[in-house]
Design a protein around this motif. Sequence first.
Motif, PDB file in Angstrom:
ATOM      1  N   GLU A 171       1.729 -12.899   4.150  1.00  0.00           N
ATOM      2  CA  GLU A 171       0.956 -11.660   4.785  1.00  0.00           C
ATOM      3  C   GLU A 171      -0.269 -11.863   5.900  1.00  0.00           C
ATOM      4  OE1 GLU A 171      -1.620 -13.020   2.013  1.00  0.00           O
ATOM      5  OE2 GLU A 171       0.662 -12.828   1.635  1.00  0.00           O
TER       6      GLU A 171
ATOM      7  N   SER B 186       0.487  -1.829   5.250  1.00  0.00           N
ATOM      8  CA  SER B 186       1.424  -1.242   5.683  1.00  0.00           C
ATOM      9  C   SER B 186       2.547  -1.820   5.722  1.00  0.00           C
ATOM     10  CB  SER B 186       1.577   0.473   6.663  1.00  0.00           C
ATOM     11  OG  SER B 186       1.140  -0.154   8.236  1.00  0.00           O
TER      12      SER B 186
ATOM     13  N   GLN C  42       2.251  -5.697   5.722  1.00  0.00           N
ATOM     14  CA  GLN C  42       2.796  -6.329   4.590  1.00  0.00           C
ATOM     15  C   GLN C  42       3.963  -5.242   3.343  1.00  0.00           C
ATOM     16  OE1 GLN C  42      -0.999  -7.925   1.971  1.00  0.00           O
ATOM     17  NE2 GLN C  42      -2.253  -7.382   3.972  1.00  0.00           N
ATOM     18  N   GLN C  43       3.291  -3.805   2.888  1.00  0.00           N
ATOM     19  CA  GLN C  43       4.520  -3.463   2.273  1.00  0.00           C
ATOM     20  C   GLN C  43       5.756  -3.584   2.674  1.00  0.00           C
ATOM     21  OE1 GLN C  43       3.358   0.153   1.063  1.00  0.00           O
ATOM     22  NE2 GLN C  43       0.931  -0.108   0.710  1.00  0.00           N
ATOM     23  N   ARG C  44       5.791  -3.090   4.094  1.00  0.00           N
ATOM     24  CA  ARG C  44       7.327  -3.438   5.120  1.00  0.00           C
ATOM     25  C   ARG C  44       7.985  -4.506   4.910  1.00  0.00           C
ATOM     26  NH1 ARG C  44       4.801   0.741   8.229  1.00  0.00           N
ATOM     27  NH2 ARG C  44       4.445  -0.997   9.756  1.00  0.00           N
TER      28      ARG C  44
ATOM     29  N   TYR D 277      -0.978  -5.441  -1.883  1.00  0.00           N
ATOM     30  CA  TYR D 277       0.003  -4.731  -1.548  1.00  0.00           C
ATOM     31  C   TYR D 277       1.212  -5.615  -1.354  1.00  0.00           C
ATOM     32  CZ  TYR D 277      -4.497  -2.618   0.772  1.00  0.00           C
ATOM     33  OH  TYR D 277      -5.979  -2.051   0.739  1.00  0.00           O
ATOM     34  N   LEU D 278       1.755  -6.543  -1.231  1.00  0.00           N
ATOM     35  CA  LEU D 278       3.185  -7.080  -0.573  1.00  0.00           C
ATOM     36  C   LEU D 278       3.465  -7.226  -3.050  1.00  0.00           C
ATOM     37  CD1 LEU D 278       4.682  -8.172   0.551  1.00  0.00           C
ATOM     38  CD2 LEU D 278       4.017 -10.565   0.050  1.00  0.00           C
TER      39      LEU D 278
ATOM     40  N   THR E 161       2.154  -5.100  -5.641  1.00  0.00           N
ATOM     41  CA  THR E 161       2.568  -3.843  -5.885  1.00  0.00           C
ATOM     42  C   THR E 161       3.943  -3.991  -5.331  1.00  0.00           C
ATOM     43  OG1 THR E 161       0.587  -3.402  -6.121  1.00  0.00           O
ATOM     44  CG2 THR E 161       1.653  -1.582  -5.519  1.00  0.00           C
ATOM     45  N   ARG E 162       4.181  -3.180  -3.894  1.00  0.00           N
ATOM     46  CA  ARG E 162       5.517  -3.288  -3.537  1.00  0.00           C
ATOM     47  C   ARG E 162       6.669  -3.551  -4.166  1.00  0.00           C
ATOM     48  NH1 ARG E 162       8.032   1.554  -1.838  1.00  0.00           N
ATOM     49  NH2 ARG E 162       9.397   1.545  -0.453  1.00  0.00           N
TER      50      ARG E 162
END
Length: 180
Positions: free
Chosen positions: A129, A135, A137-139, A162-163, A165-166
């Motif tokens: 990441e 955003s 990172q989440q994708r 973020y990674l 949690t997603r």
Amino acid sequence: LGPLREAPQDLYPRHQGATNPQIPLGIRGEALARVLFENPLGKYPLPEGTPQPANNLSYFRDALNAWLKKLEIAEVGIKVHRPAQYGYSLMVDGRPLRSLGTGVSQVLPVIALCLLAQEGGLIILEEPELHLNPSIQQRLANFFLEISKSGRQIIAETHSEYLITRLRVLAALNPEDSEQ
């Protein structure tokens, strides 16, 4: 793939030696431009909704561009040129990689390595990441889930909440995906 990947350059040097099939892009992603130029034909995982070729074989650059669009990193995609045999020039959406910021140059080898891995293969990533906004990172977490569903295993060392949690949200929404 190590945490500090190749910095964006205007011209990537030509690598004369053979690549190692276990680390096809090199430890820092230094052979990415060469692999993109060679554009091997293979069975690469494609994003959901992308038309599958009849023989399940596609070109590496096509698969990479499909994912770059899906991840909203590029609108058109990546192109590589070899001007005057000196090296390789990478362009994303018609702009030199150097003008797009460090995040794009850092995530390209991550995505490429995941696509190049064989089914049943193991992908080891350190801080995939780095230099990406939250955003993306989440994708990237969505991308990792799709890659794991295609029969590839990923071990990633990350500090990105973020990674993580997603991935937790995706597992909660789809319990059948929690094993992935």
